[in-house]
Design a protein around this motif. Structure first.
Motif, PDB file in Angstrom:
ATOM      1  N   GLN A   1     -57.787 -33.275   3.055  1.00  0.00           N
ATOM      2  CA  GLN A   1     -59.072 -33.600   3.680  1.00  0.00           C
ATOM      3  C   GLN A   1     -58.949 -34.236   5.053  1.00  0.00           C
ATOM      4  OE1 GLN A   1     -62.274 -35.499   1.814  1.00  0.00           O
ATOM      5  NE2 GLN A   1     -62.488 -33.941   0.229  1.00  0.00           N
TER       6      GLN A   1
ATOM      7  N   LEU B   1     -66.587 -31.122   3.326  1.00  0.00           N
ATOM      8  CA  LEU B   1     -65.251 -30.861   2.784  1.00  0.00           C
ATOM      9  C   LEU B   1     -65.198 -31.179   1.299  1.00  0.00           C
ATOM     10  CD1 LEU B   1     -63.136 -32.228   5.735  1.00  0.00           C
ATOM     11  CD2 LEU B   1     -63.507 -29.852   5.076  1.00  0.00           C
ATOM     12  N   SER B   2     -65.916 -32.236   0.891  1.00  0.00           N
ATOM     13  CA  SER B   2     -65.835 -32.555  -0.536  1.00  0.00           C
ATOM     14  C   SER B   2     -66.661 -31.560  -1.354  1.00  0.00           C
ATOM     15  CB  SER B   2     -66.221 -34.016  -0.789  1.00  0.00           C
ATOM     16  OG  SER B   2     -67.543 -34.126  -1.183  1.00  0.00           O
TER      17      SER B   2
END
Lengths: 309, 339
Positions: free
Chosen positions: A286, A276-277
């Motif tokens: 997130q 996700l990052s």
């Protein structure tokens, strides 16, 4: 065509989701496809994997441990404060803590208490003790511990080797040993285990003590990776460990757990965060996105479970 | 041959003409990331907004290639450690860091340093030796208040000290600085001390509680977020308003402005600007540029005086904190002062 065993089917989804995520991460960030990259991706997953095994042992007897996060923090504080200077004191405290865990198991069994309530209460005890031992962040990793966690192993990064070792040891312990069978038996049908001449109390105490042992290892591994501790260092582990067990094909009741799956679940969760990052998802989203990953995987499992039935 | 030399000459002219813009070409290809652990209060929000504003301009001007901000979803050290390790993989050249823990990120910070990445921590600093630290000198913040008072009130007098949240490191530091200042200027005497918890309502209650037992107060030394409450307490007790040091909060500045317009009330205000994130950004840029920078730097305070009150009040958001965004020149000054 040979039919796959239910166990193998249970393991298929976690393995698949890890593979898909890993492929996605490599595609997004080719730099990760290297010795150093794999280590950076997974070295923080080693303590999470250990904590997940700890949670799995408790879930195997149909209980839930909400104090794992604070207990790992406590172990990390003891490790960072006492292990380098007074190793005997550290070992004594950690052994004492394992005994306390066994006693909690006995207490929960004897009084037939809900484990969630007892462990939630204990989480405040462990958290308080951690602050007492290490009032302000600090401490240091013992030289050998740091060396162990940062060892540059040939060809395969340490984080991967450690995960495999954890999975194999936990598998032998839970799936192959007599004690493991008894522990899972309690989760499945405690009465029949008792009728077979086992002491349910002893087995439960053993399950809790083993769980504490893995939590202690998690705390030590965490200090080895981070080089020092903080009383709040591992609070996330409570939820991560539960999610890891379920993601890895375990179930809350019935003693149906999979140690290999649990380790894979922990790796998947860690990887989901990195994924996700790398995707540059805003932090506000997130947590939600992480939840979505979980729901997708669990949904897939449900579909497969229907097929199985 | 002639063409080539002509080309070289024109290139040289070009380089001269554009040198003010391209003086930092060394860092034009560099990527800087902000790793932030928490965004849940107005100070942190202002910090992120400042970062966004200043770095956007820097990227547009070609000083750096990119400057992305990342905030962890939960204020947890393990999560931030993972975030830093991801940044290493993403190939950033520098990481500017507001850390969840001074120690628990050391492993990740060390890994970043080993990968040749410049790590600059600020506000929430890390104690890993390979990282740079831009720390706040809270002690000096306390001492400077008494120093200011010694100029305002040369004869000295009684002081009331409003402290912060008991047991917090920052509170101990500022208070120690104030006591140091009193030792330095013995004409002052602290006659009372209360905990205001950096909140106006708590400060007001605490000051109101202790006021009846106190002699005449010449000045109130504070920690920020408590000056307005202290002023309200004095007003309610119908006692003359002493010199109350403010802490850059919008309500404090508003009150000061009102008093100033009404009666020429004079004081000063001091705190740390959230824009310190931009200072850290420029320090990281300077390090990437090859400048020699000491590992420990100190954040300058944002001090507001009688003359600069209006201008600061204008730029301060309602309910916010006075802010300042730092420039490259400011960073160079801070670096030079540390040498």
């Amino acid at each position: 065509m040979t039919r796959l065993s239910p166990q193998a089917i249970r393991l298929m989804i976690p393995v698949l989701s890890l593979a898909v995520l890993l492929a996605a991460v490599f595609w997004l960030q080719p730099r990760a496809m290297s010795y150093m990259g794999m280590n950076l991706l997974f070295n923080l997953a080693v303590p999470i994997a250990l904590a997940t095994i700890a949670q799995m042992l408790v879930i195997a007897v149909n209980d839930l441990d909400l104090s794992i996060g604070t207990f790992v923090s406590f172990s990390a504080c003891v490790t960072a404060v006492y292990l380098p200077t007074a190793p005997l004191v550290a070992v004594a405290i950690l052994l004492g803590a394992i005994c306390v865990y066994a006693l909690i198991g006995i207490l929960i069994h004897l009084r037939d208490l809900p484990s969630i309530v007892v462990t939630l209460g204990m989480s405040f005890v462990w958290g308080g003790l951690a602050v007492l031992i290490l009032p302000s962040p600090g401490g240091q990793a013992a030289g050998w511990l740091r060396a162990l966690m940062t060892a540059s192993t040939p060809f395969v990064p340490l984080a991967i080797i450690a995960s495999v070792v954890i999975a194999v040891v936990a598998h032998l312990l839970v799936m192959r040993s007599t004690l493991g069978v008894a522990i899972r038996g309690i989760g499945g049908n405690a009465r029949s285990v008792a009728r077979a001449g086992w002491s349910v109390m002893k087995i439960k105490a053993a399950a809790y003590a083993l769980s504490a042992f893995f939590s202690v290892l998690a705390g030590m591994a965490l200090v080895g990776v981070t080089t020092s501790a903080d009383a709040n260092i591992a609070l996330r582990y409570t939820l991560l460990s539960i999610a890891g067990v379920i993601l890895g094909g375990g179930e809350f009741v019935g003693g149906r757990v999979s140690p290999v799956g649990a380790v894979i679940g922990a790796l998947t969760l860690t990887l989901a965060g990195s994924f996700l990052s790398f995707l540059r998802i805003s932090p506000d989203w997130q947590i939600g996105a992480q939840g979505a990953v979980l729901i997708i995987v669990l949904g897939l499992r449900l579909l497969l479970a229907r097929r199985e039935a | 041959m002639r063409i080539r030399s002509m080309l070289a000459a024109s290139a040289a002219i070009f380089a001269c003409a554009f040198s003010p813009l391209t003086a930092h070409a060394d860092t034009a290809g560099k990527k800087i990331a902000l790793s932030n652990n928490y965004a849940g209060n107005s100070w942190r929000q202002a910090m992120l907004t400042s970062w966004d504003k200043v770095t956007k301009e820097a990227v547009k001007a070609g000083v750096v290639a990119s400057a992305d901000a990342f905030t962890t979803a939960e204020n947890q050290a393990t999560e931030q450690a993972a975030q830093i390790q991801n940044m290493i993989l993403q190939g950033y050249d520098a990481i500017v860091l507001n850390a969840a823990s001074p120690t628990a990120l050391n492993g990740a910070v060390k890994a970043a340093c080993d990968a040749g990445i410049v790590v600059v921590s600020f506000d929430g600093i890390v104690n890993e030796p390979c990282a740079w630290r831009i720390a706040v000198d809270f002690k000096e913040m306390g001492r400077s208040q008494v120093e200011y008072l010694s100029k305002r009130l040369p004869k000295g007098g009684n002081l009331l000290e409003v402290r912060g949240l008991a047991g917090v490191f920052v509170d101990d530091e500022i208070s120690a600085g104030i006591h140091e200042g009193v030792k330095q200027f013995p004409q002052f005497k602290i006659v009372g001390s209360v905990h205001g918890d950096w909140a106006q309502d708590v400060a007001q209650r605490a000051v109101a509680g202790i006021l009846p037992s106190l002699p005449d107060i010449a000045a109130v030394v504070t920690q920020g977020g408590d000056g307005y409450g202290a002023a309200q307490a004095f007003e309610a007790a119908k006692r003359p308003t002493p010199v109350i040091i403010m802490g850059n909060r919008e309500d404090e500045l508003q009150w000061w402005k009102k008093q100033k317009d009404a009666s020429g009330y004079e004081t000063m205000s001091v705190s740390i600007a959230p824009g310190v994130s931009t200072l850290a950004f420029w320090v990281a840029q300077q390090i990437l540029d090859g400048k020699q920078v000491k590992k420990d730097l100190t954040v300058p305070f944002l001090r507001i005086d009688q003359a600069t009150l209006e201008e600061n009040l204008k730029t301060t958001q309602k309910g916010g904190v006075a802010n300042v965004e730092y420039s490259q020149a400011d960073a160079q000054k801070v670096i030079a002062e540390a040498k």
